[in-house]
Design a protein around this motif. Structure first.
Motif, PDB file in Angstrom:
ATOM      1  N   LEU A  63      -6.551  -3.343  18.730  1.00 42.22           N
ATOM      2  CA  LEU A  63      -6.700  -4.203  17.337  1.00 42.22           C
ATOM      3  C   LEU A  63      -6.939  -3.235  16.122  1.00 42.22           C
ATOM      4  O   LEU A  63      -6.341  -3.580  15.049  1.00 42.22           O
ATOM      5  N   ILE A  64      -7.953  -2.415  16.188  1.00 40.50           N
ATOM      6  CA  ILE A  64      -8.261  -1.591  15.032  1.00 40.50           C
ATOM      7  C   ILE A  64      -7.088  -0.816  14.528  1.00 40.50           C
ATOM      8  O   ILE A  64      -6.764  -0.565  13.328  1.00 40.50           O
ATOM      9  N   ALA A  65      -6.407  -0.076  15.401  1.00 35.70           N
ATOM     10  CA  ALA A  65      -5.072   0.617  15.312  1.00 35.70           C
ATOM     11  C   ALA A  65      -4.086  -0.189  14.532  1.00 35.70           C
ATOM     12  O   ALA A  65      -3.437   0.074  13.280  1.00 35.70           O
ATOM     13  N   ALA A 125       2.929  -0.198   2.835  1.00 37.16           N
ATOM     14  CA  ALA A 125       2.510   0.841   3.300  1.00 37.16           C
ATOM     15  C   ALA A 125       2.153   1.202   4.742  1.00 37.16           C
ATOM     16  O   ALA A 125       2.294   0.094   5.452  1.00 37.16           O
ATOM     17  N   VAL A 126       2.504   2.435   5.167  1.00 40.92           N
ATOM     18  CA  VAL A 126       2.480   2.544   6.638  1.00 40.92           C
ATOM     19  C   VAL A 126       0.974   2.610   7.104  1.00 40.92           C
ATOM     20  O   VAL A 126       0.730   2.317   8.374  1.00 40.92           O
ATOM     21  N   PHE A 127      -0.049   3.371   6.240  1.00 39.67           N
ATOM     22  CA  PHE A 127      -1.168   3.445   6.488  1.00 39.67           C
ATOM     23  C   PHE A 127      -2.162   3.038   5.545  1.00 39.67           C
ATOM     24  O   PHE A 127      -1.855   3.443   4.338  1.00 39.67           O
ATOM     25  N   ALA A 128      -3.476   2.531   5.755  1.00 35.09           N
ATOM     26  CA  ALA A 128      -4.341   2.120   4.682  1.00 35.09           C
ATOM     27  C   ALA A 128      -5.572   1.957   5.470  1.00 35.09           C
ATOM     28  O   ALA A 128      -5.806   1.339   6.353  1.00 35.09           O
ATOM     29  N   PRO A 138      -0.409  -1.501   7.609  1.00 31.21           N
ATOM     30  CA  PRO A 138      -0.095  -2.888   6.673  1.00 31.21           C
ATOM     31  C   PRO A 138       1.477  -3.277   7.019  1.00 31.21           C
ATOM     32  O   PRO A 138       1.652  -4.293   6.889  1.00 31.21           O
ATOM     33  N   LYS A 139       2.065  -2.450   7.333  1.00 31.28           N
ATOM     34  CA  LYS A 139       3.600  -2.714   7.747  1.00 31.28           C
ATOM     35  C   LYS A 139       3.536  -4.063   8.965  1.00 31.28           C
ATOM     36  O   LYS A 139       4.214  -4.982   8.800  1.00 31.28           O
ATOM     37  N   ILE A 140       2.446  -3.675   9.655  1.00 34.86           N
ATOM     38  CA  ILE A 140       2.381  -4.895  10.879  1.00 34.86           C
ATOM     39  C   ILE A 140       1.991  -6.108  10.310  1.00 34.86           C
ATOM     40  O   ILE A 140       2.600  -7.317  10.623  1.00 34.86           O
ATOM     41  N   GLY A 141       1.181  -6.071   9.439  1.00 36.75           N
ATOM     42  CA  GLY A 141       0.820  -7.439   8.497  1.00 36.75           C
ATOM     43  C   GLY A 141       2.057  -7.922   7.788  1.00 36.75           C
ATOM     44  O   GLY A 141       2.071  -9.111   7.593  1.00 36.75           O
ATOM     45  N   GLN A 184      -4.485  -7.732   7.842  1.00 39.38           N
ATOM     46  CA  GLN A 184      -4.886  -6.423   8.347  1.00 39.38           C
ATOM     47  C   GLN A 184      -6.388  -6.566   8.642  1.00 39.38           C
ATOM     48  O   GLN A 184      -6.596  -6.022   9.823  1.00 39.38           O
ATOM     49  N   MET A 185      -7.043  -6.878   7.893  1.00 38.05           N
ATOM     50  CA  MET A 185      -8.540  -7.070   8.052  1.00 38.05           C
ATOM     51  C   MET A 185      -9.116  -8.104   9.378  1.00 38.05           C
ATOM     52  O   MET A 185      -9.787  -7.783   9.842  1.00 38.05           O
ATOM     53  N   SER A 186      -8.213  -8.881   9.587  1.00 35.22           N
ATOM     54  CA  SER A 186      -8.223  -9.845  10.543  1.00 35.22           C
ATOM     55  C   SER A 186      -8.296  -9.136  11.829  1.00 35.22           C
ATOM     56  O   SER A 186      -9.120  -9.515  12.840  1.00 35.22           O
ATOM     57  N   MET A 187      -7.598  -8.186  11.912  1.00 34.55           N
ATOM     58  CA  MET A 187      -6.983  -7.333  13.115  1.00 34.55           C
ATOM     59  C   MET A 187      -8.205  -6.396  13.260  1.00 34.55           C
ATOM     60  O   MET A 187      -8.674  -6.291  14.334  1.00 34.55           O
TER      61      MET A 187
END
Length: 474
Positions: A345-347, A241-244, A352-355, A69-72
């Motif tokens: 990228l920020i979005a 999670a969906v959002f973090a 987290p689900k993308i990660g 996540q943080m990489s993105m």
């Protein structure tokens, strides 16, 4: 998408011009696609080296998702620093930032087999290295003469050579262990080969976005194949999670001499690469040389972005060369387009689900992509070395630096009696090779003897003089 539908030639050369939104959005997403795989791969490699995060039900799996996540997220933040700027920070050019491969050979020895607890030391190095990188912005333009293609080409080549083992290990099934008899199986290699074959096919026989996104599409093809073979595990996607939001000091922050020195020295190399990227963008997109203000601002942004990343659990950031090539291809110099990509990228970094989906890619599939990417790093270094005037002086410098750097990396036990900090730095391969090349390049006179400056035969052509003066490398 080409330049003809986005504005006049004069507008396209202006960084402050933004094409109509219908063209700007896909152009921005195109920038993200060009760098996406390379941006998240270092996080997966570092977690794998530390020994956490893989496998359904792994207690440390959320930690790997967080780093992805943080990489993105911080690639997007770093890109905003470059495209919009904050005071002296940022070039105000369409520069895309992302996680740097160059630091991986330094990071792996620091965390190897030590689990998630070792990441705090890593983040201390990222933070300190970022501050040093920003400091380099004060005088980076004045020391370029010490880093001709002989040195930079050697360093980039060494980065790729230091990483190719990782690609082969991943393609065979991960880091080999006694309890993994399937390591190196035909099934494992078949997943990697699907990625390689599809990537090569698209790169050489397709055009436009298909060619540009060849590695990404190759990974998708390998992912589909792995799913069909029952090798994809979605067990952790549902629980993500969906959002973090980013979590300050998520991994903690510890400082060690090895980490701080290693990151500071590699920041020097990364800063030089950024100078080259800025020059490539202004030359390819606006047909002009980069100004001192742009080079200094880009270096500041590299450093500040990296330091902030370390505070939140992300890895070092740098400018991405593939996006420099994309600007030359599209002819669109707009920093507004890159800003749109940064927001995308920020979005992604906030979900987290993308990660979790990214981390569900089997390591063998990732290995196929890594083999291609790290091989391209080596090829880029060789391409840089093609600008060297191969007289005997330069060949001796290259031979000694490469032999010692690569040899120490392959046989780290040769330095077992060194203090721990020095051993980690010396066996990285890259740092000793770079330091030897820089010192010899500065210490050895350009005109030694007629024999030493004579052109080398056997296909190694070049000028009689070394290309090592500031005038020759400008």
């Amino acid at each position: 998408m080409t330049a003809s539908s986005t504005g006049t030639p004069e507008q396209l050369r202006d960084p402050d011009y933004t094409p109509p939104i219908a063209q700007a959005v896909p152009l921005g997403i195109q920038h993200v696609l060009a760098m996406f795989v390379s941006n998240v791969t270092p996080a997966i490699i570092v977690c794998g080296a530390a020994g956490f995060g893989f496998g359904s039900g792994s207690p440390d799996f959320p930690e790997m998702i967080y780093m992805i996540q943080m990489s993105m997220f911080f690639a997007g933040i770093g890109t905003l620093f470059q495209s919009i700027g904050v005071g002296p920070v940022g070039a105000r050019l369409p520069i895309v930032q992302g996680t740097s491969f160059a630091f991986i050979p330094i990071m792996i020895p620091l965390v190897s087999g030590k689990g998630v607890d070792a990441i705090a030391v890593l983040m201390g190095g990222v933070f300190a290295g970022g501050l040093f990188h920003a400091f380099l912005g004060l005088f980076i333009g004045k020391i370029r003469f010490a880093l001709p293609p002989l040195v930079t080409g050697l360093v980039v080549t060494m980065i790729g050579l230091a990483l190719v083992q990782v690609g082969v290990q991943y393609a065979a099934g991960g880091v080999p262990a006694a309890d993994t008899p399937e390591y190196g199986s035909a099934l494992n290699w078949s997943m990697a080969f699907v990625v390689i074959l599809v990537t090569l096919g698209l790169k050489f026989f397709a055009h436009g976005m298909l060619s540009l996104s060849a590695v990404l599409l190759g990974l998708l093809a390998g992912y589909v194949y792995a799913f069909a073979m029952g090798q994809v595990d979605f067990g952790n996607v549902g629980s993500a999670a969906v959002f973090a939001l980013p979590d300050p000091l998520h991994f903690g922050l510890e400082f060690s001499v090895a980490a701080v020195l290693g990151f500071a020295l590699m920041s020097f190399v990364s800063a030089v690469e950024t100078v080259g990227d800025v020059s490539g963008i202004t030359k390819g997109g606006a047909n002009r040389e980069a100004t001192d203000r742009e080079i200094e601002g880009a270096t500041y942004a590299d450093g500040v972005g990296t330091a902030i990343s370390g505070l939140f659990g992300a890895l070092p950031n740098t400018s991405f060369s593939q996006n420099v090539g994309l600007i030359a291809m599209t002819g669109v110099m707009s920093r507004g387009v890159v800003t749109i990509g940064a927001l995308f990228l920020i979005a992604c970094g906030l979900v987290p689900k993308i990660g979790a989906v990214i981390s569900s890619v089997p390591i063998e599939v990732l290995g196929g992509g890594v083999i291609v990417m790290f091989g391209m790093v080596v090829a880029a270094g060789v391409s840089m070395l093609s600008d060297v005037h191969w007289n005997r002086r330069n060949m001796v410098i290259f031979a000694i630096a490469l032999s010692l750097g690569l040899g120490l990396q392959l046989e780290p036990e040769a330095l077992q009696y060194l203090p721990g900090t020095m051993q980690v730095l010396a066996t990285s391969g890259i740092l000793p090779a770079a330091l030897i090349a820089i010192v010899l390049n500065l210490a050895l006179p350009e005109e030694l003897t007629d024999e030493s400056t004579e052109e080398v035969s056997g296909g190694m052509s070049g000028h009689g003089r070394g290309s090592l003066s500031r005038e020759d490398t400008a």
